[in-house]
Enzyme design. Structure first.
Site, PDB file in Angstrom:
ATOM      1  N   LYS A  45       0.199  -0.884   0.070  1.00  0.00           N
ATOM      2  CA  LYS A  45       0.053  -0.337  -0.274  1.00  0.00           C
ATOM      3  C   LYS A  45       0.869   1.195  -0.069  1.00  0.00           C
ATOM      4  CE  LYS A  45      -3.291  -2.329   3.502  1.00  0.00           C
ATOM      5  NZ  LYS A  45      -4.581  -2.083   4.308  1.00  0.00           N
ATOM      6  N   ASP A 105      14.362  -2.120   1.276  1.00  0.00           N
ATOM      7  CA  ASP A 105      14.473  -2.485   2.631  1.00  0.00           C
ATOM      8  C   ASP A 105      15.511  -3.857   2.542  1.00  0.00           C
ATOM      9  OD1 ASP A 105      14.512  -4.073   5.542  1.00  0.00           O
ATOM     10  OD2 ASP A 105      13.678  -2.638   5.970  1.00  0.00           O
ATOM     11  N   LYS A 133      16.699   2.115   2.370  1.00  0.00           N
ATOM     12  CA  LYS A 133      17.637   1.265   3.655  1.00  0.00           C
ATOM     13  C   LYS A 133      19.311   0.301   2.954  1.00  0.00           C
ATOM     14  CE  LYS A 133      13.736   1.663   7.291  1.00  0.00           C
ATOM     15  NZ  LYS A 133      13.024   0.713   7.543  1.00  0.00           N
ATOM     16  N   PHE A 154      13.573   2.899  12.092  1.00  0.00           N
ATOM     17  CA  PHE A 154      12.420   2.698  11.125  1.00  0.00           C
ATOM     18  C   PHE A 154      10.918   4.294  11.122  1.00  0.00           C
ATOM     19  CE2 PHE A 154       7.514   2.311  11.901  1.00  0.00           C
ATOM     20  CZ  PHE A 154       7.262   1.027  11.213  1.00  0.00           C
ATOM     21  N   ASP A 161       3.805   2.788   7.017  1.00  0.00           N
ATOM     22  CA  ASP A 161       2.937   3.117   8.240  1.00  0.00           C
ATOM     23  C   ASP A 161       3.377   2.323   9.642  1.00  0.00           C
ATOM     24  OD1 ASP A 161       3.667   0.990   6.806  1.00  0.00           O
ATOM     25  OD2 ASP A 161       1.576  -0.415   8.210  1.00  0.00           O
ATOM     26  N   ARG A 167       0.035   6.526   7.989  1.00  0.00           N
ATOM     27  CA  ARG A 167       0.106   6.704   6.572  1.00  0.00           C
ATOM     28  C   ARG A 167      -0.044   8.134   5.798  1.00  0.00           C
ATOM     29  NH1 ARG A 167       1.226   1.376   4.262  1.00  0.00           N
ATOM     30  NH2 ARG A 167       0.158  -0.112   5.447  1.00  0.00           N
TER      31      ARG A 167
END
Ligand code: IMP
Ligand code: MG
Length: 179
Positions: A45, A105, A133, A154, A161, A167
């Protein structure tokens, strides 16, 4: 700033983010002609926010589609497998496809999508991501267009989210104390 009992610090302002999206769009506009048919494929999403901002800055003919994946297994181990929850609904053979992510990630999601889309024989296939990242990568995959390389932390906001929330935040925040 606090969300769900967790402390966050400012990471990227709206202005910072818009400068990164401008930069992505300028690079893409430089690489494609006005008559090229670009298909942006957003990874749901998280990518829908950056997709909306990016597409309005592009000068070529742009169409959009979305895919949605799920990953099983621990995200910090190499055994995470990716499955497709929603596939693209367009024939990509005459399109220049750009996969759009908000953040990369481990790279597993993108690697899977890249191979899958490559198999559908697009005219060309590239990857654009707002954030990268890079130090977290467990599979070899690199984006062609990167807004900014970020440290392992994070992040929430602008599509990213915190357990499906946050979001909608226009800026991006970083978790202060990983737990
Ligand atoms: P990968 O397959 O490990 O590269 O997973 C990438 C996906 O994980 C991204 O598209 C995001 O949806 C999610 N993700 C990675 N890092 C973060 C983060 O810091 N905050 C929120 N979601 C993240
Ligand atoms: Mg994502």
């Amino acid at each position: 700033m606090q969300f769900d009992d967790r402390q966050f610090r400012d990471f990227l302002t709206e202005k910072d983010i818009h400068a990164l999206v401008d930069d992505l769009a300028n690079k893409i506009n430089a690489d494609y002609g006005m008559n090229d048919r670009i298909l942006l494929v957003g990874v749901l999403k998280g990518a829908f926010v950056v997709m909306a901002d990016l597409l309005r800055r592009l000068h070529s003919d742009v169409e959009v589609d979305f895919v949605r994946t799920a990953s099983y297994g621990k995200s910090n181990t190499s055994c995470g497998t990716i499955t497709m929850l929603k596939d693209i609904g367009v024939d990509v053979r005459d399109r220049h496809v750009i996969i759009v992510e908000e953040i990369i990630d481990s790279g597993r999601t993108l690697k899977y999508l890249y191979e899958r889309l490559k198999g559908a024989n697009p005219l060309s296939l590239k990857i654009a991501t707002l954030l990268d990242k890079r130090s977290k990568r467990v599979v070899k995959i690199d984006a062609d267009y990167v807004g900014r390389v970020v440290d392992d932390q994070f992040l929430i906001g602008y599509g990213l989210d915190l357990e499906e929330k946050c979001r909608n935040l226009p800026a991006i925040y970083a978790l202060k104390y990983p737990n």
